[in-house]
Design an enzyme around this catalytic site. Structure first.
Site, mmCIF file in Angstrom:
data_model
loop_
_atom_site.group_PDB
_atom_site.id
_atom_site.type_symbol
_atom_site.label_atom_id
_atom_site.label_comp_id
_atom_site.label_asym_id
_atom_site.label_seq_id
_atom_site.Cartn_x
_atom_site.Cartn_y
_atom_site.Cartn_z
ATOM 1 N N GLY A 139 7.101 3.778 3.856
ATOM 2 C CA GLY A 139 7.560 4.735 5.070
ATOM 3 C C GLY A 139 8.819 4.850 5.388
ATOM 4 C CG LEU A 176 -2.182 -1.156 1.510
ATOM 5 C CD1 LEU A 176 -2.653 -0.847 2.735
ATOM 6 C CD2 LEU A 176 -3.018 -1.042 0.270
ATOM 7 C CE LYS A 231 5.206 2.285 8.951
ATOM 8 N NZ LYS A 231 5.116 3.277 9.509
ATOM 9 C CG ASP A 240 7.025 12.288 9.869
ATOM 10 O OD1 ASP A 240 7.245 13.290 9.438
ATOM 11 O OD2 ASP A 240 7.040 11.457 9.395
ATOM 12 C CB VAL A 272 1.835 -0.077 4.719
ATOM 13 C CG1 VAL A 272 0.696 -0.278 5.032
ATOM 14 C CG2 VAL A 272 2.794 0.979 5.622
#
Ligand code: NAG
Ligand code: NAG
Ligand code: NAG
Ligand code: NAG
Ligand code: NAG
Length: 949
Positions: free
Chosen positions: A612, A609, A631, A732, A617
């Site tokens: 990061g 998906l 994740k 973040d 993910v």
């Protein structure tokens, strides 16, 4: 020849003499030899090879009583191998020390070792204990079995025969693979003083039979796979306790008020349970040397502890400082929860020290005071607390369709603003106090008050649910037949009035009034459930749980029926034995890593998906249709320090739950695998919809959606910042960390960098993390981190929503690369501002006013000085009325109609009030005239795609 004969005679003679004067019992010798023979490394024993008299010649590690072996002490020799089968023929054995070796295989029976007092078998590789092991161990005082993985995957339970060892004082079996509940018979072992059973797989409660035990040490901590449950009330009867370790379980309820009875207690560890409620004063007063209350759901004030070492983080205290009282309203509400046994749903939502701020479910406020308690159908049981009488602004108390009992506190009549009290469908008992005539009291469906059935089930009354009405009251409604009360049908057709005469009482029953809001509520609930991967919640876990399992609890709102068990065909190499079984207790779905592998096609790129900083993910769907996002951390980047952080972060994250924060459903730390399981957000990241909508063939987001998203994010962040007494900093926040569900409602995700904020205004210096373009200047330059750094990032997100431009784009001309800097130059000029607005929004007149407000808010949020930035609550207050204003009239009105009990409505109301008092307009914005009102060139595809630009 002659010589030989005399020699032989001599030897025989000596042998006879030595038997007579203490030579070893031949049977004991045989067992010792067998013991030696069975070992892989017998040389470590240093037993003389050709000697036949261990007792007479004093073999090392062997001790005798006359000719009989009484002790073998070989601890820590590194011996490998099994014990001989007939070990129990060493019948005079009183003390055996085999600990810290690698003895393996099944333990032989010890039955009949009637002199055995000390048995140290701990930290070996024994695999099982035979059924008759404990028969006749009448003298046993100390038994240590720790660190043996007994009975494999089924696990081991203490056999009842153990209870015959009535002298037993020390029983330790930590990490010995105990399963099941603690047996009752332990409570009857009256000599038992030390019971250490940490790190097993025990379940169930502390048995009632433990009452009055003389234990000095009770260690039940860190049970894998859920752990022990229930209240700990019984421990207060064990007044000899010195050390009580219960951490890493699921014990619940409150700390008993009489915990202070444990006057000898030194060490109390309750970390990581489900304890609720106030810290009893007596606990604060105990002179403990160590007290650990972390990671529970304690509420109320933090007492000034007398304990010398105390910690209590990750709770729901109203204050961060010890010894500071809670706001009186908060105390009244906590006591209200207490009388109802602290229902967890409310405990988790009623955090902080201001019920008019944050996610206080089911409350509305007026002018900073709680005015409405609205908790229908919350499965509340227990009683009503007189403490509510202290909430002087209360005008409505709606508690219909719960399971409340007891009577209505008499001092509630002192609530001067009260207009409505709705208790219909409970089990309230008389007397009902005399309220003033302006109070509408709805009590239908409380059998003991003489009303009939619950209005939600008007025809179910004949099944014995309610006792005859004549028992406690007589109805004197002139319009109805007396004696048997009012039939449900007549109640339904028109609002009727029952005057019940238990005590002089007026109960007004307004059934029709009830029926409408109730049905809307139910309808709404249902709708929500149907589309709800979000009905998954994480079950807080002990992060040190080494178990190779991802645990997911499927919250089932109808009842606690278990969700379908997913067959894993588990090939996991865990040795705890749960690999093949999925449902461990009702309501808990346990999924092995293998299942996660399966649903993500072994983490295939098709299921990817996104990516990061920490990993990739993947999407997947469980067999029951629940969609999840997994994740997977890149194993290469994981140092042991990172691992520690990961684990402690999980502990934090599992406590953070809010409708606008993506829920962590589970995690795995098995082997090298680091998995985080999140709820699945079907529409993906906000950044995709803002900047890459064309690539993905998406509709650009409407202004209304953007406003709603901004508000959702603000709410999520506000919650994060003001969670209980703690504050979390996301660090973040950016549009790629804001995820959208299929309704385009937003949730903030990726708490990988979340740091606990310090108390008060101080800042923490941390190593820099985050994403350029969103970084607050003070954080980027000095590393000083406060919640205001998140506010800055939020401001940048607002700018992105407004302009459709990415926070940082090196393809743009230099002065425009940083959206925040550029935006500051143009925001004050209405013309430039309107030109900068995302062209996909069109330049409709009707949105320009809200655009100005958002621009102004974005400006405030990105102020250079952190102190000049507002907090997230302010942003919520600005945004809430704008969102409401932007709701089309023909839309389904449920969402903001005020009957969505999960929305912090009070915030909205408050937001309205405050915005009415303040004037935001572009004219007020600081002025900077001059440059051309243009958008920077060369930015995101959203802009270039629009016709006419
Ligand atoms: C005994 O168990 C320990 C720890 O589980 C393990 O490291 C060791 O290899 C085992 N030894 C034998 C002989 O099985
Ligand atoms: C040991 O495991 C077996 C199944 O493998 C089980 O039947 C037995 O009850 C267990 N024994 C004990 C004492 O727990
Ligand atoms: C029993 O356990 C306690 C606590 O660990 C210890 O101090 C004591 O020495 C033990 N007793 C024996 C006989 O080992
Ligand atoms: C309330 O209900 C819960 C769950 O049904 C139960 O565990 C608890 O004991 C009940 N409390 C009271 C005070 O009846
Ligand atoms: C109501 O009663 C409770 C308990 O009896 C008491 O603590 C509280 O002060 C009372 N409140 C009022 C306003 O009378």
């Amino acid at each position: 020849m002659e010589d030989f004969k005399t020699e032989l005679v001599l030897v025989l003679l000596l042998a006879v003499i030595s038997v007579g004067f203490g030579a070893t019992d031949p049977n004991d010798l045989a067992i010792l030899n067998e013991f030696r023979k069975g070992l892989e490394n017998p040389e470590l024993l240093k037993w003389p090879p050709n000697d036949n008299d261990p007792c007479g010649n004093k073999w090392p590690s062997v001790f005798c009583d006359g000719s009989r072996v009484s002790q073998i002490q070989v601890q820590g020799f590194g011996l490998k191998g099994p014990l001989p089968q007939y070990f129990n023929q060493l019948s005079m054995l009183s003390n055996i020390g085999l600990q810290n070796n690698e003895f393996s295989g099944p333990l032989p029976s010890f039955s009949g070792l009637k002199n055995l007092r000390y048995a140290f078998l701990n930290y070996n590789n024994f695999t099982s204990v035979p059924a008759d092991f404990f028969t006749g161990l009448n003298s046993l005082e100390v038994l240590a079995l720790d660190g043996n993985n007994l009975n494999g995957s089924s696990g081991w339970m203490f056999p009842p025969a153990l209870s015959n060892s009535a002298q037993l004082t020390n029983l330790t079996c930590m990490s010995c693979n105990l399963v099941g509940p603690l047996p009752d018979f332990l409570g009857s072992m009256s000599s038992l003083s030390v019971l250490s059973l940490s790190d097993n797989r025990l379940t169930g409660g502390i048995p009632a039979s433990f009452k009055g035990m003389i234990l000095t040490r009770l260690w039940l901590n860190n049970q894998v796979g859920g752990g022990m449950t229930g209240s700990i009330d019984v421990v207060t009867t064990m007044t000899s306790l010195n050390s009580l370790w219960l951490h890493g379980n699921q014990f619940s309820g409150t700390i008993p008020d009489n915990i202070g009875d444990l006057s000898l207690l030194q060490d109390l560890n309750l970390n990581g349970n489900e304890f609720v409620g106030l810290i009893p004063k007596s606990l604060g007063d105990m002179s403990l040397s160590h007290l650990d209350l972390n990671n529970n759901k304690f509420m109320g004030p933090i007492p000034k502890f007398k304990a010398s070492k105390v910690s209590y983080s990750s709770n729901l205290f109203c204050q961060t400082q010890a010894g500071v009282a809670c706001a009186p309203q908060v105390m009244a509400l906590i006591e209200f929860l207490g009388a109802m046994g602290y229902p967890l749903r409310l405990v988790s939502a009623w955090t902080g020290n201001d019920p008019c701020q944050g996610p206080w479910l089911g409350l509305n406020c007026r002018s900073g005071d709680v005015s409405v308690i609205n908790l229908p159908k919350f499965s509340l049981n227990g009683t009503l607390s007189p403490s509510l009488a202290n909430l002087i602004s209360l005008s409505e108390i709606r508690l219909q369709n719960n399971n409340l009992s007891g009577s209505i506190p008499s001092n509630w009549t002192g609530l001067k603003s009260l207009t409505l009290l709705d208790f219909s469908g409970n089990n309230i008992s008389p007397p009902v106090p005399q309220f003033s005539s302006t109070v509408k009291l709805v009590t239908v469906g409380n059998p003991l008050l003489g009303g009939k059935q619950s209005p939600s089930s008007p025809t179910s009354g004949t099944g014995g649910l309610s006792p005859p009405d004549t028992r406690s009251s007589s109805t004197t409604d002139p319009g109805s037949n007396s004696g048997n009360g009012i039939g449900p049908t007549s109640n339904r057709s028109k609002a009727s009035i029952i005057v019940s005469t238990v005590v002089p009482v007026v109960s007004v029953v307004v059934v029709a009034f009830l029926a409408i809001p109730l049905s809307i509520y139910l309808c709404k609930k249902k709708k929500r459930n149907e589309q709800a991967p979000s009905s998954l919640v994480i079950h807080p876990r002990d992060p040190s749980d080494p178990n190779n399992l991802v645990k997911i609890v499927v919250a089932n709102n109808t009842n606690n029926s278990t969700s379908t068990a997913t067959e894993s065909g588990s090939a996991s190499r865990n040795n705890s034995g749960l690999g093949g079984s999925h449902v461990i207790e009702s309501g808990n779905l346990v999924i092995s890593v293998q299942v996660i592998r399966n649903v993500t096609n072994n983490f295939s790129s098709e299921n990817e998906l996104g990516r990061g900083g920490f990993g990739v993910v993947y999407g997947g769907e469980l067999e029951d249709g629940t969609k999840i996002a997994v994740k997977r951390m890149e194993s290469g980047v994981i140092t042991s320090k990172a691992l520690d952080e990961f684990q402690s972060e999980i502990a934090v994250l599992s406590k953070v739950r809010h409708r606008h924060l993506v829920s962590l459903l589970g995690y795995s730390i098995a082997g090298n695998e680091r998995l985080l399981i999140y709820e699945y957000m079907s529409e993906g990241a906000l950044s995709k919809h803002l900047f890459h909508w064309k690539t993905f063939k998406l509709e650009p987001l409407s202004w209304k959606r953007r406003l709603t998203i901004a508000l959702d994010v603000a709410r999520g962040m506000e919650y994060l910042h003001s969670l209980a007494h703690q504050s979390f900093i996301h660090r973040d926040l950016k549009s790629s960390n804001i995820l959208l569900d299929d309704d385009f409602r937003a949730k903030v995700s990726d708490f990988g960098l979340v740091k606990l904020a310090p108390d008060g205004e101080r800042s923490v210096v941390t190593r820099l993390a985050g994403t350029f373009g969103y970084l607050a200047p003070e954080y980027a330059v000095t590393g000083k981190l406060t919640t205001k750094a998140d506010v800055f990032s939020f401001g940048v997100v607002l700018m992105e929503l407004l302009t459709g431009l990415m926070a940082l784009d090196e393809d743009r001309s230099e002065e425009c690369q940083h959206l925040a800097a550029w935006f500051w130059h143009i925001k004050s000029d209405k013309e430039k501002l309107m030109a900068a607005v995302d062209p996909t929004l069109g330049c409709k007149e009707d949105i320009s006013e809200t655009i100005c407000r958002i621009a102004e808010l974005a400006g405030h949020c990105t102020a250079r000085e952190p102190t000049q930035r507002p907090d997230m609550g302010y942003a919520v207050n600005v945004l809430a009325p704008l969102v409401e204003k932007w709701k089309p009239i023909d839309d389904d009105t449920e969402e903001f109609s005020g009957i969505d009990y999960s929305l912090p409505l009070n915030q909205m109301v408050k937001g309205w009030q405050e915005s009415e008092g303040s004037d935001f307009s572009c004219v007020d914005l600081q002025d900077s005239k001059g440059s051309i009102p243009s958008r920077p060139t060369g930015f995101a595809d959203s802009f270039t795609s629009v016709d006419g630009r």
